[in-house]
Write an enzyme that holds these catalytic residues in place. Structure first.
Site, PDB file in Angstrom:
ATOM      1  N   GLY A 302      44.892  71.798  26.662  1.00  0.00           N
ATOM      2  CA  GLY A 302      43.646  72.075  25.947  1.00  0.00           C
ATOM      3  C   GLY A 302      42.467  71.280  26.489  1.00  0.00           C
ATOM      4  N   SER A 303      41.572  70.881  25.583  1.00  0.00           N
ATOM      5  CA  SER A 303      40.268  70.338  25.984  1.00  0.00           C
ATOM      6  C   SER A 303      40.327  68.991  26.679  1.00  0.00           C
ATOM      7  CB  SER A 303      39.360  70.231  24.761  1.00  0.00           C
ATOM      8  OG  SER A 303      39.054  71.517  24.250  1.00  0.00           O
ATOM      9  N   VAL A 304      41.472  68.295  26.650  1.00  0.00           N
ATOM     10  CA  VAL A 304      41.554  67.029  27.390  1.00  0.00           C
ATOM     11  C   VAL A 304      41.435  67.268  28.890  1.00  0.00           C
ATOM     12  CG1 VAL A 304      42.868  65.788  25.634  1.00  0.00           C
ATOM     13  CG2 VAL A 304      44.077  67.149  27.356  1.00  0.00           C
ATOM     14  N   MET A 305      41.544  68.521  29.341  1.00  0.00           N
ATOM     15  CA  MET A 305      41.384  68.831  30.761  1.00  0.00           C
ATOM     16  C   MET A 305      39.922  68.993  31.159  1.00  0.00           C
ATOM     17  SD  MET A 305      44.460  68.860  31.986  1.00  0.00           S
ATOM     18  CE  MET A 305      44.273  69.658  33.570  1.00  0.00           C
ATOM     19  N   LYS A 306      39.029  69.088  30.204  1.00  0.00           N
ATOM     20  CA  LYS A 306      37.626  69.360  30.524  1.00  0.00           C
ATOM     21  C   LYS A 306      36.987  68.282  31.407  1.00  0.00           C
ATOM     22  CE  LYS A 306      36.805  72.359  26.550  1.00  0.00           C
ATOM     23  NZ  LYS A 306      36.283  72.499  25.180  1.00  0.00           N
TER      24      LYS A 306
END
Length: 568
Positions: A302-306
């Site tokens: 999820g968004s931790v990859m942004k």
């Protein structure tokens, strides 16, 4: 009268005729032959058959006994024991020598803690053999109480039993050994040859009942196993497990994972998993507790990859660092798929896109790049590859090759969907942000010197992203609960829908947070994942971020990292 005397004297006893020469010679020959046979037999036994008879006699009195080797100890980075081998006694019996007396058998059964019927049935199963176990791995004191009964046919054997002082706190990392002290899971299995050592041998003299009469000498000494020094700090490990367990219970979650890594070396300072189990007492073991989820299991991050995708965007040069993206109206349509933000954030700059965790902002920026740009960056950061820890069953995750990707797939990759990672991979990738662009491969063992990192992000981009990550945990951000008093920290939240048989589930989530501390001089990276919280809250900022805050704050103080500012 004289006649009577003469008549009486004339009656004499018969005299045997003298032995003829032939008969005497015959008897003499028989005696000689018997002597020759006797001498021949003695010669045969003492000269010709002597080696065989000696070996047979020795086989019944001389024994070559194994001297068990002491399994090597596993310690934390500070030398605190995590796995040790303690001496125990195994009792065995020769069923053919056990007394038939009922009273003795009753006393033996009671001392062994079993019923007489159980003992009798076991003896019956092994009645045609000369060996059976009575009780394995007893304490020497308990075994001696049974040996003091002096029951014929009962003997002892010295062994070692593995004991884990940390119990369930580090169970999945350490693994376990079986009853023969052979590694079956975790690091016990991975380093079995190193830890096991080599058993020795001794020559002993025993009586016909198998009892030791005399030790004749050592054939070869037992070589103890090597000592394994892990990278984890037991103090941080205890604290991480405690906080993770509290969060899982509070949020009524299925489980959770926490990894704390040294940002400078890649050494894993803590690795906690739930559910867990007690390796010292495996009765009623939940099989789920055996899995080291941090290394073996994978999930969509999820968004931790942004922040990592944004590193690719900034390095490309296609997008200016001062760019502003219009995310209105809060949703967009790509390839018949709808991408949404929580609400309409309007115009956002790069820090704003991460702070608000805008899927629209990340998608619009990513679609301006070449098809493979984000994929190449993820590949440089170690995703889709083995972490290289040597742990049995560690996962490579999944990073699909960029073949015929649609625009929606490229967009999804930028906000953490369409790939799967393990917690250890995610923590290792974040070390590149914390370490001037150099990614540190994870290490479960304590390192004698810092390893050479792997270039993964441009140093100036990594420094810029550190500042942006700090704003992502600002007072008004979704990650504000990750803040640590006295220290500047940064990180990113993630909330991921779980997949099921029919695709993404409606009300099942994973709450994730990945962070770095302190931002001023990064020392540690921590990743937290809580699986399927059910108590109402499910966003990463509400569920996982508080765990990061507590563990990181205590870890920094335990490591004597000076605070960035005074706390009143």
């Amino acid at each position: 009268m004289n006649q009577r005397r003469r008549g009486g004297s004339s009656r004499q006893l018969p005299i045997a005729p003298p032995l003829g020469g032939g008969r005497f010679l015959f008897i003499l020959i028989l005696v000689a032959l018997a002597a020759i046979v006797l001498i021949g037999r003695i010669t045969l036994l003492q000269v010709i058959d002597r080696p065989f008879l000696q070996s047979q006699g020795d086989a019944r009195t001389l024994r070559h006994e194994v001297i068990p080797s002491h399994r090597g100890m596993i310690t934390d980075r500070n030398g605190e024991p995590l796995a040790i081998s303690t001496p125990v006694v195994t009792l065995w019996a020769n069923p053919q020598e056990l007394p038939s007396d009922g009273i003795q058998r009753v006393m033996l059964a009671q001392a062994l803690g079993m019923s007489l019927d159980d003992l009798e049935s076991r003896v019956a199963r092994y009645e045609n053999r000369e060996f059976m176990y009575l009780r394995r791995q007893m304490t020497p004191e308990a075994a001696q109480r049974i040996l003091d009964l002096r029951t014929p046919g009962v003997y002892q054997q010295r062994e070692y039993k593995r004991y884990y002082p940390a119990g369930e706190v580090a169970a999945q990392l350490l693994g376990v050994t079986n009853v023969d002290d052979i590694g079956q899971e975790g690091l016990e299995l991975a380093y079995q040859p190193f830890l096991a050592g080599h058993p020795g041998q001794r020559r002993v003299l025993k009586d016909r009942r198998g009892r030791l009469v005399r030790e004749l000498g050592i054939i070869s000494d037992a070589q103890p196993g090597g000592e394994l020094s892990l990278a984890i700090d037991q103090r941080i490990q205890y604290m991480a497990y405690r906080e993770l367990r509290a969060a899982v219970a509070e949020n009524e979650a299925d489980g959770g994972v926490l990894v704390t890594m040294d940002a400078r070396t890649g050494e894993v300072l803590a690795m906690a998993n739930l559910p867990s189990y007690n390796p010292n007492n495996r009765a009623g073991l939940d099989p789920r507790g055996l899995r080291n989820q941090a290394l073996v299991d994978v999930f969509e991050p999820g968004s931790v990859m942004k922040p990592l995708a944004m590193a690719a965007i900034l390095e490309s040069g296609v997008v200016d660092r001062d760019v502003v993206v219009d995310t209105s109206p809060g949703w967009m349509r790509i390839d018949q798929f709808t991408i949404r933000d929580i609400r309409n954030y309007g115009e956002l700059d790069l820090p704003g896109i991460l702070e608000k965790s805008s899927n629209i902002g990340m998608s619009k920026l990513t679609l301006q790049l070449d098809d493979t740009t984000v994929w190449e960056k993820y590949n440089q950061l170690g995703f889709g590859q083995s972490p290289g820890t040597g742990f049995p069953g560690e996962s490579t995750g999944s990073l699909p090759a960029p073949v015929r990707w649609s625009r929606s797939e490229r967009a999804a990759l930028s906000y953490g969907y369409g790939l799967s990672v393990s917690a250890i991979q995610l923590a290792s990738a974040y070390t590149a942000l914390a370490n001037g662009g150099m990614r540190m491969p994870p290490s479960l063992l304590r390192l004698s010197e810092p390893p050479q990192g792997i270039p993964a992000i441009d140093p100036s981009v990594a420094d810029d992203l550190l500042d942006i990550l700090e704003t992502s945990v600002g007072p008004n951000s979704g990650g504000r609960r990750a803040r640590v008093e006295g220290y500047r920290v940064g990180g990113k939240t993630g909330t991921v829908r779980k997949t099921g048989l029919q695709g993404y589930a409606e009300n099942a989530y994973r709450s994730v947070f990945a962070g770095i501390a302190p931002i001023s001089d990064p020392r540690i990276v921590t990743v937290v994942m809580i699986d399927h919280p059910r108590a109402g809250q499910f966003y990463g900022g509400a569920v996982a971020a508080p765990v990061f805050s507590s563990v990181t704050g205590n870890a920094l103080r335990l490591l004597d990292v000076p605070p960035d500012y005074e706390v009143e």
